[in-house]
Motif scaffolding. Structure first.
Motif, PDB file in Angstrom:
ATOM      1  N   LYS A 152       0.949  -1.224   0.252  1.00  0.00           N
ATOM      2  CA  LYS A 152      -0.064   0.082  -0.041  1.00  0.00           C
ATOM      3  C   LYS A 152       0.504   1.450   0.612  1.00  0.00           C
ATOM      4  O   LYS A 152       1.560   1.148   0.344  1.00  0.00           O
ATOM      5  CB  LYS A 152      -1.119  -0.082   1.697  1.00  0.00           C
ATOM      6  N   LEU A 153       0.169   2.240   0.187  1.00  0.00           N
ATOM      7  CA  LEU A 153       1.087   3.610  -0.266  1.00  0.00           C
ATOM      8  C   LEU A 153       0.588   4.590   0.973  1.00  0.00           C
ATOM      9  O   LEU A 153      -1.048   4.334   1.150  1.00  0.00           O
ATOM     10  CB  LEU A 153      -0.171   4.645  -1.672  1.00  0.00           C
ATOM     11  N   ALA A 154       1.175   5.209   1.860  1.00  0.00           N
ATOM     12  CA  ALA A 154       0.453   6.423   2.120  1.00  0.00           C
ATOM     13  C   ALA A 154       1.034   7.898   2.576  1.00  0.00           C
ATOM     14  O   ALA A 154       2.363   7.871   1.500  1.00  0.00           O
ATOM     15  CB  ALA A 154       0.935   6.101   4.069  1.00  0.00           C
ATOM     16  N   PHE A 155       0.107   8.631   2.366  1.00  0.00           N
ATOM     17  CA  PHE A 155       0.025  10.010   1.801  1.00  0.00           C
ATOM     18  C   PHE A 155      -0.832  11.189   2.269  1.00  0.00           C
ATOM     19  O   PHE A 155      -2.175  10.224   3.279  1.00  0.00           O
ATOM     20  CB  PHE A 155      -0.388   9.561   0.093  1.00  0.00           C
ATOM     21  N   SER A 156      -0.507  12.804   2.705  1.00  0.00           N
ATOM     22  CA  SER A 156      -1.745  13.009   2.473  1.00  0.00           C
ATOM     23  C   SER A 156      -1.218  14.330   1.660  1.00  0.00           C
ATOM     24  O   SER A 156       0.152  14.687   1.510  1.00  0.00           O
ATOM     25  CB  SER A 156      -1.382  13.382   4.651  1.00  0.00           C
ATOM     26  N   TYR A 157      -1.849  15.710   1.932  1.00  0.00           N
ATOM     27  CA  TYR A 157      -1.635  16.817   1.800  1.00  0.00           C
ATOM     28  C   TYR A 157      -0.075  17.632   2.715  1.00  0.00           C
ATOM     29  O   TYR A 157      -0.650  17.400   3.456  1.00  0.00           O
ATOM     30  CB  TYR A 157      -2.645  17.953   1.879  1.00  0.00           C
ATOM     31  N   ARG A 158       0.738  17.971   1.642  1.00  0.00           N
ATOM     32  CA  ARG A 158       1.806  18.523   2.000  1.00  0.00           C
ATOM     33  C   ARG A 158       1.712  20.098   2.257  1.00  0.00           C
ATOM     34  O   ARG A 158       1.755  20.524   1.226  1.00  0.00           O
ATOM     35  CB  ARG A 158       2.916  17.521   1.362  1.00  0.00           C
ATOM     36  N   GLU A 159       3.112  20.618   2.885  1.00  0.00           N
ATOM     37  CA  GLU A 159       3.848  22.231   2.779  1.00  0.00           C
ATOM     38  C   GLU A 159       3.496  22.159   1.312  1.00  0.00           C
ATOM     39  O   GLU A 159       4.691  21.493   0.907  1.00  0.00           O
ATOM     40  CB  GLU A 159       4.062  22.525   3.968  1.00  0.00           C
ATOM     41  N   ILE A 160       4.287  23.487   1.718  1.00  0.00           N
ATOM     42  CA  ILE A 160       5.030  24.523   0.033  1.00  0.00           C
ATOM     43  C   ILE A 160       5.971  24.762   0.296  1.00  0.00           C
ATOM     44  O   ILE A 160       6.255  25.642   0.629  1.00  0.00           O
ATOM     45  CB  ILE A 160       3.739  24.450  -0.682  1.00  0.00           C
ATOM     46  N   PRO A 161       7.092  23.800  -0.366  1.00  0.00           N
ATOM     47  CA  PRO A 161       8.228  24.530   0.301  1.00  0.00           C
ATOM     48  C   PRO A 161       8.305  25.964  -1.498  1.00  0.00           C
ATOM     49  O   PRO A 161       7.752  25.620  -2.268  1.00  0.00           O
ATOM     50  CB  PRO A 161       9.118  23.393  -0.641  1.00  0.00           C
TER      51      PRO A 161
ATOM     52  N   MET B 219       1.358  17.490  -7.073  1.00  0.00           N
ATOM     53  CA  MET B 219       2.154  17.323  -6.594  1.00  0.00           C
ATOM     54  C   MET B 219       1.581  17.045  -4.886  1.00  0.00           C
ATOM     55  O   MET B 219       2.006  17.532  -4.103  1.00  0.00           O
ATOM     56  CB  MET B 219       2.812  19.337  -6.356  1.00  0.00           C
ATOM     57  N   LEU B 220      -0.201  17.056  -5.313  1.00  0.00           N
ATOM     58  CA  LEU B 220      -0.393  16.894  -3.440  1.00  0.00           C
ATOM     59  C   LEU B 220       0.181  17.942  -2.714  1.00  0.00           C
ATOM     60  O   LEU B 220       0.534  17.931  -1.160  1.00  0.00           O
ATOM     61  CB  LEU B 220       0.049  15.600  -3.269  1.00  0.00           C
ATOM     62  N   TRP B 221       0.767  19.193  -2.762  1.00  0.00           N
ATOM     63  CA  TRP B 221      -0.147  20.170  -2.226  1.00  0.00           C
ATOM     64  C   TRP B 221      -1.098  20.882  -1.667  1.00  0.00           C
ATOM     65  O   TRP B 221      -2.516  21.300  -1.592  1.00  0.00           O
ATOM     66  CB  TRP B 221       1.419  22.044  -2.738  1.00  0.00           C
ATOM     67  N   ASN B 222      -0.909  21.792   0.252  1.00  0.00           N
ATOM     68  CA  ASN B 222      -1.876  21.552   0.620  1.00  0.00           C
ATOM     69  C   ASN B 222      -2.923  22.230  -0.583  1.00  0.00           C
ATOM     70  O   ASN B 222      -2.487  23.749  -0.230  1.00  0.00           O
ATOM     71  CB  ASN B 222      -1.553  21.940   2.356  1.00  0.00           C
ATOM     72  N   PRO B 223      -4.184  22.593  -0.781  1.00  0.00           N
ATOM     73  CA  PRO B 223      -4.578  24.052  -1.655  1.00  0.00           C
ATOM     74  C   PRO B 223      -4.996  24.750  -0.558  1.00  0.00           C
ATOM     75  O   PRO B 223      -5.122  25.810  -0.717  1.00  0.00           O
ATOM     76  CB  PRO B 223      -6.069  23.594  -2.573  1.00  0.00           C
ATOM     77  N   GLU B 224      -5.219  24.570   0.938  1.00  0.00           N
ATOM     78  CA  GLU B 224      -5.689  25.758   1.575  1.00  0.00           C
ATOM     79  C   GLU B 224      -4.352  26.280   1.793  1.00  0.00           C
ATOM     80  O   GLU B 224      -4.836  27.907   2.387  1.00  0.00           O
ATOM     81  CB  GLU B 224      -5.841  25.300   3.096  1.00  0.00           C
ATOM     82  N   ARG B 225      -3.346  25.637   1.941  1.00  0.00           N
ATOM     83  CA  ARG B 225      -1.877  26.779   2.022  1.00  0.00           C
ATOM     84  C   ARG B 225      -1.384  27.802   0.190  1.00  0.00           C
ATOM     85  O   ARG B 225      -0.514  27.764   0.607  1.00  0.00           O
ATOM     86  CB  ARG B 225      -0.983  25.665   2.091  1.00  0.00           C
TER      87      ARG B 225
END
Length: 378
Positions: A286-295, A327-333
């Protein structure tokens, strides 16, 4: 290559292509159909799959030297000529920028079979070449190896020089393997047809960093649209649980490409790319993932790639951009990331007044990368 073709299989290949079936547009299906015009009475799907695995992409296969093609098991002179003919036509007659009175510049006839394909490097006065993107399955990721070697590339925009360096530097003993992997890397990282300075400079400034991993993953998405499709259709809908079994990727690929024998390899390649790009963590099942911060640095690179002309843009277009989403960057950020770029001088303005939400860029990608590197070293 002794397996006899199934009855009416070739006719079905042609019918699917002429009717516009999506599965007929995969690189494997296109190559199999092409080879039917030079190789009779055998099943060509395994040969097409081996060729794509060896050369990395259909584009790299078309660019391969004639003599190299003839040495490939299953390819003889007629097939090699057919492949080079397609390459010749697409390079010198395939642009839409010619007027009826213009004639393409045709090199001497002997260059059709030259050992090095002629290199077309865009100049400020010439249009950029069509971006080379693949349309289907792929068998290797090599993103981890790409990220590691990219900072060491020579300071040249010549793909021939870059290829020569990679062939001699990649850590694989077999020459054919290094050649094949070189085609994968150059085709994905430099899809415009030349080794652009922004990526090379960014890689040298950010070796072995998250920023470089993300920029390389972005270029990978551009070259392999199937990767972005998997993120969009499978990972994003499962962000609530943050888990996805590899089998779901395999099942989706089987639905899309029911006759392909490369599903297992492509599933692994997709997972490897997600892990190498830092987008997901993977184990055997399996894969584990979440939204990420944006460098800021990698965000600036992607932003100026997706919005290349300096000007004013709707923030909604940024939020809905497929590559940004993949890119799975957090859209709220994303708005905060824009303000960070504004505060550092990389973009001119961010406006959020009532329903009007806009940002204004001031640099091209090359100019933005120069400022990113300058800010990093100052």
């Amino acid at each position: 290559m002794s397996e006899t073709v199934k009855p009416n299989h070739r006719e079905r290949l042609r019918d699917r292509f002429s009717s516009g079936e999506e599965s007929s547009r995969s690189e494997e299906a296109l190559l199999e159909l092409l080879l039917t015009y030079s190789i009779p009475r055998v099943d060509l799907q395994p040969l097409a799959a081996r060729l794509l695995s060896h050369y990395g992409s259909l584009s790299s296969l078309l660019e391969a030297p004639y003599d190299d093609l003839c040495q490939f098991n299953g390819i003889k002179g007629n097939s090699a000529i057919l492949i080079k003919l397609v390459d010749w036509i697409r390079k010198y007659y395939g642009t839409s920028t010619q007027t009826p009175k213009e004639k393409p510049r045709i090199p001497a006839q002997g260059t059709l079979f030259d050992t090095d394909s002629p290199e077309i490097v865009p100049t400020p006065s010439s249009p950029m070449p069509i971006r080379k993107t693949r349309t289907g399955l792929f068998g290797k990721s090599l993103l981890k190896e790409t990220i590691k070697i990219l900072p060491d590339l020579p300071d040249s925009d010549s793909l021939n020089e870059i290829r020569s360096f990679l062939r001699s530097s990649l850590p694989f003993s077999a020459e054919q393997t290094r050649q094949r992997y070189t085609n994968y890397i150059t085709g994905r990282m430099f899809p415009e047809g030349y080794a652009d300075a922004p990526l090379r400079l960014f890689a040298k400034a950010f070796p072995d960093t998250r920023e470089l991993r993300e920029v390389c993953f972005y270029r990978f998405l551009l070259a392999e649209p199937l990767q972005a499709e998997i993120v969009e259709e499978l990972l994003i809908p499962n962000l609530g649980t943050g888990r996805l079994h590899r089998e779901h990727i395999r099942n989706r690929l089987t639905e899309r490409f029911p006759e392909s024998k490369s599903i297992t390899d492509c599933t692994k390649a997709i997972v490897d790319a997600l892990a190498a790009g830092g987008v997901a963590k993977a184990d055997r099942t399996k894969l584990a993932f979440s939204y990420r911060e944006i460098p800021a640095a990698s965000f600036a690179f992607v932003l100026h790639s997706e919005f290349p002309e300096p000007g004013m843009y709707d923030i909604r277009k940024l939020e809905e951009n497929r590559m940004i989403r993949a890119m799975l960057w957090n859209p709220e950020r994303l708005p905060h990331a824009l303000y960070d770029l504004r505060n550092s001088g990389l973009i001119s303005k961010v406006s959020e007044i009532d329903a009007i939400r806009q940002f204004t860029t001031r640099y091209t990608l090359a100019e933005a990368v120069e400022r990113i590197i300058g800010g990093k070293t100052s």
